[in-house]
Design an enzyme around this catalytic site. Structure first.
Site, PDB file in Angstrom:
ATOM      1  N   SER A 151       0.827  -1.196   0.000  1.00  0.00           N
ATOM      2  CA  SER A 151       0.000   0.000   0.000  1.00  0.00           C
ATOM      3  C   SER A 151       0.869   1.257   0.000  1.00  0.00           C
ATOM      4  O   SER A 151       1.781   1.378  -0.810  1.00  0.00           O
ATOM      5  CB  SER A 151      -0.946  -0.050   1.203  1.00  0.00           C
ATOM      6  OG  SER A 151      -1.945   0.924   1.116  1.00  0.00           O
TER       7      SER A 151
ATOM      8  N   HIS B  78      -2.014  -0.894  -4.759  1.00  0.00           N
ATOM      9  CA  HIS B  78      -3.461  -0.852  -4.980  1.00  0.00           C
ATOM     10  C   HIS B  78      -3.928   0.596  -4.951  1.00  0.00           C
ATOM     11  O   HIS B  78      -3.180   1.499  -4.574  1.00  0.00           O
ATOM     12  CB  HIS B  78      -4.214  -1.689  -3.927  1.00  0.00           C
ATOM     13  CG  HIS B  78      -4.212  -1.077  -2.547  1.00  0.00           C
ATOM     14  ND1 HIS B  78      -5.260  -1.201  -1.667  1.00  0.00           N
ATOM     15  CD2 HIS B  78      -3.282  -0.333  -1.893  1.00  0.00           C
ATOM     16  CE1 HIS B  78      -4.984  -0.571  -0.533  1.00  0.00           C
ATOM     17  NE2 HIS B  78      -3.779  -0.048  -0.648  1.00  0.00           N
TER      18      HIS B  78
END
Length: 226
Positions: free
Chosen positions: A90, A113
């Site tokens: 992330s 993501h």
């Protein structure tokens, strides 16, 4: 209390670790948590250094604090070497991109993501939040693209982000998220059951490895009488 440790070698090189979640200021509940404010204070205490070796093993966390940490490192005059010691997931993967050169062991991973959030409100509130998330996502893409260069297209990057992609060391180098593969290390991926629920595509081998290490830790505590 410092949120990372540093070691100066001949006054020119600093070793920095981010081995926990990226959190907002005031929410550093664990010694391993890092916020932009705590990072800024500790980075300032290092003084003048020529090289920063940044070690990352983090599941991610606060997007805004992560982006701020990324910018601090990019704007620093020192050469930054990033080492993915276990997991850069992330927003931690965005921080990793601040490295002039990025190293990743064969058993480490990078996960990318799109940003997400939880929101309450009326239709106008929800539409605004969606617009804000798109802008944040574009900022993150710029950080990735500044490192990736021409290894993959912007369209391919968007596809990876949309699908929450977990990259092996080989894939990370192939796509430009890292520069060099190192030999395997023994650092465990920094991820918990809570984060398994947050992320939808966590590799099964990573789940099994973490579960195994968790059981081992419990056995050691029992043997020690803890």
């Amino acid at each position: 209390m410092k949120k990372f440790w540093s070691m100066l070698l001949n006054g020119t090189t600093a070793e920095i670790t981010i081995f926990g979640e990226i959190v907002s200021s005031g929410y550093e509940w664990d010694d391993s948590d890092t916020s932009a404010l705590s990072f800024q204070k500790d980075l300032k205490e290092l003084g003048e250094v020529d090289t920063i070796n940044l070690h990352i093993n983090s599941p991610g966390g606060s997007v805004f604090d992560g982006v701020a940490i990324y910018q601090m490192l990019v704007q620093h005059k020192a050469i930054v070497n990033t080492y993915i010691d276990g997991l850069a997931a992330s927003i931690a993967s965005v921080i990793a991109m601040a490295g002039d050169r990025i190293y990743i062991p064969r058993n480490a991973m990078i996960m990318v993501h799109n940003p997400w959030t939880i929101v309450m409100g009326n239709a106008t509130d929800l539409r605004k939040q969606a617009d804000d998330l798109e802008k944040i996502g574009q900022s993150m893409q710029e950080s990735y693209l500044s490192k990736i260069g021409d290894k993959i297209t912007a369209e391919k990057l968007t596809e990876l982000l949309n699908e929450e992609t977990w990259l092996s060391a080989t894939e990370a180098v192939e796509y430009g998220f890292a520069d060099e593969i190192l030999e395997e290390n023994r650092v465990a991926a920094c991820i918990s059951d809570k984060l398994f629920a947050d992320y939808k595509n966590v590799p099964e081998k990573l789940k099994k490895k973490t579960e195994s290490e968790s059981l081992l830790a419990k056995k050691i505590k029992i043997l020690r009488g803890a």
